[in-house]
Design an enzyme around this catalytic site. Sequence first.
Site, PDB file in Angstrom:
ATOM      1  N   HIS A  32       0.924  -1.295  -0.017  1.00  0.00           N
ATOM      2  CA  HIS A  32      -0.156  -0.082   0.072  1.00  0.00           C
ATOM      3  C   HIS A  32       0.769   1.293  -0.162  1.00  0.00           C
ATOM      4  O   HIS A  32       1.904   1.417   0.694  1.00  0.00           O
ATOM      5  CB  HIS A  32      -0.884   0.016   1.168  1.00  0.00           C
ATOM      6  CG  HIS A  32      -1.889   1.222   1.273  1.00  0.00           C
ATOM      7  ND1 HIS A  32      -2.714   1.382   0.616  1.00  0.00           N
ATOM      8  CD2 HIS A  32      -1.719   2.434   2.038  1.00  0.00           C
ATOM      9  CE1 HIS A  32      -3.564   2.566   0.619  1.00  0.00           C
ATOM     10  NE2 HIS A  32      -2.737   3.047   1.557  1.00  0.00           N
ATOM     11  N   ASP A  40     -16.189   2.531   6.539  1.00  0.00           N
ATOM     12  CA  ASP A  40     -15.216   3.667   6.066  1.00  0.00           C
ATOM     13  C   ASP A  40     -15.946   4.548   5.032  1.00  0.00           C
ATOM     14  O   ASP A  40     -15.670   5.707   5.077  1.00  0.00           O
ATOM     15  CB  ASP A  40     -13.892   3.027   5.491  1.00  0.00           C
ATOM     16  CG  ASP A  40     -12.962   4.227   5.207  1.00  0.00           C
ATOM     17  OD1 ASP A  40     -12.604   5.030   5.817  1.00  0.00           O
ATOM     18  OD2 ASP A  40     -12.720   4.230   3.768  1.00  0.00           O
ATOM     19  N   ARG A  66     -15.738  12.711   7.506  1.00  0.00           N
ATOM     20  CA  ARG A  66     -14.217  13.229   7.679  1.00  0.00           C
ATOM     21  C   ARG A  66     -13.963  14.465   6.618  1.00  0.00           C
ATOM     22  O   ARG A  66     -13.541  15.390   6.966  1.00  0.00           O
ATOM     23  CB  ARG A  66     -13.400  12.333   7.520  1.00  0.00           C
ATOM     24  CG  ARG A  66     -12.959  11.491   8.824  1.00  0.00           C
ATOM     25  CD  ARG A  66     -12.187  10.245   8.547  1.00  0.00           C
ATOM     26  NE  ARG A  66     -11.002  10.640   8.204  1.00  0.00           N
ATOM     27  CZ  ARG A  66     -10.095   9.877   7.275  1.00  0.00           C
ATOM     28  NH1 ARG A  66     -10.408   8.717   7.046  1.00  0.00           N
ATOM     29  NH2 ARG A  66      -8.807  10.233   7.046  1.00  0.00           N
ATOM     30  N   SER A  99      -8.843   4.089   8.316  1.00  0.00           N
ATOM     31  CA  SER A  99      -9.367   4.041   6.937  1.00  0.00           C
ATOM     32  C   SER A  99      -8.692   3.342   6.100  1.00  0.00           C
ATOM     33  O   SER A  99      -9.213   2.437   5.206  1.00  0.00           O
ATOM     34  CB  SER A  99      -9.663   5.534   6.531  1.00  0.00           C
ATOM     35  OG  SER A  99     -10.033   5.530   5.134  1.00  0.00           O
ATOM     36  N   LYS A 123      -9.815  -1.251   4.567  1.00  0.00           N
ATOM     37  CA  LYS A 123      -9.972  -1.755   3.184  1.00  0.00           C
ATOM     38  C   LYS A 123      -8.595  -2.861   2.986  1.00  0.00           C
ATOM     39  O   LYS A 123      -8.796  -3.813   2.307  1.00  0.00           O
ATOM     40  CB  LYS A 123      -9.890  -0.605   2.310  1.00  0.00           C
ATOM     41  CG  LYS A 123     -11.175   0.264   2.267  1.00  0.00           C
ATOM     42  CD  LYS A 123     -11.171   1.592   1.762  1.00  0.00           C
ATOM     43  CE  LYS A 123     -10.251   2.701   2.548  1.00  0.00           C
ATOM     44  NZ  LYS A 123     -10.188   4.177   2.324  1.00  0.00           N
TER      45      LYS A 123
END
Length: 427
Positions: A82, A161, A168, A183, A187
């Site tokens: 990621h 989320d 947010r 968040s 995922k």
Amino acid sequence: MNHYAILERKRSGDELRPEEVAEVVRGAADGSWDDAELAAFLMAVAIRGASAAETRELTLAMLDSGERWRLAERVPGVVDKHSTGGVGDKVSLILGPLLAACDVPVAMLTGRALGHTGGTADKLETIPGLRLDLDLDRCVGLLRDCRLAIGVATAEIAPADRRLYALRDRTGTVTSIPLVVGSILSKKLATGAAALALDVKTGDGALFADIERSRQLARMLVDTCTALGVPAAAVLSDMSQPLGEWAGHACEVMESLQCLEGGGDPRLVALTLALCEVACALAGHGVGRERLERALHDGSARETFLRWARAQGAESAWTDEPRLELAPVESVVVAPRGGVLATVRTRDLGMLVQETSRDRSDRVDAGVSLRCCARLGDRVARGQELARLYLRAEDPLLVERCRACFVVGDTGEAPPLVAERLAPAAR
Ligand code: URA
């Protein structure tokens, strides 16, 4: 559970119990907490922060609000990577097929563009026919056939989320680190990979420009993954200029292919190799630098990319001869004086690319592209080319906006590509 009491405790700075955090997230997912209550919770977390235990519970509850694939139970050793996002960041497009070519299975659910940062999914979808809608069985099938599966998160993954992120965005709490961690990981961990390599950017084009906040984010991401039983490590990498030569959509796919055949920008390749090594070490794959470099030079990494793209629907006319049409109007940005390229306003460049590569109905224009021809610290002569923009129509104001992103001064240098590496904290 009493919503008001939970909010009062968080507002006063008390640490919430796991069941209280779970109650808030359940409320976000099933609608039993209204927007005002959730917004108050988010603001309290943004101001008071969250402990490691609260962040772990938040992440776990968000993860459990949706589907979990537990991929590693069906494909042992599958890894994921990621990035917190940047400009020209195409590492996933290279890392995935490169590891797969070395027999390391990789599954990634990627995202769309967010603000000034590009989205891997948007870039890949410029390949004619390629589809990113995966479910669990299809993902496992791809991993068995190609060792690589890339998709976009389905609506069933981390639904809490979606609601919390939208709130947010409206309440000025997007940059709260515990909320970012929940968040991202709700995922990312939904696929159930055996290990996660994290690329946390720092510098002007990163989620957080300053290194201290970037380091805090990296630390909390690594620690939360570890606490949830997923081996993870992070690389803190430079985003004070675009990564690689190109930023856009199809141009980034083509630049990735160049890297996959042993060429490409050395910084881009070096960062990709560093992240591949992190992923392999975490998941216990005995694949090192030499094997990875061999796959880049012997054609197998490129071939793996094209075979994977065909398996996910890419038209064979494209995979037989991958090509790119740049948008037709080319504008050159030159140095206004001699000196050193001292600053690149990377966030502004990212915004410019994102804005100009979408039409009125928000569809991606694959050909709109930016090519960076000079790097931070390069000595440049007056009139020397710094960048090229490829647009659909002449747009002098946009070209001027692009020119203002490149600042020539008397001194300057590129920060190190990898500022730090963060392993799990010793227990
Ligand atoms: N990406 C996410 O998915 N969530 C955030 O909060 C920030 C980046």
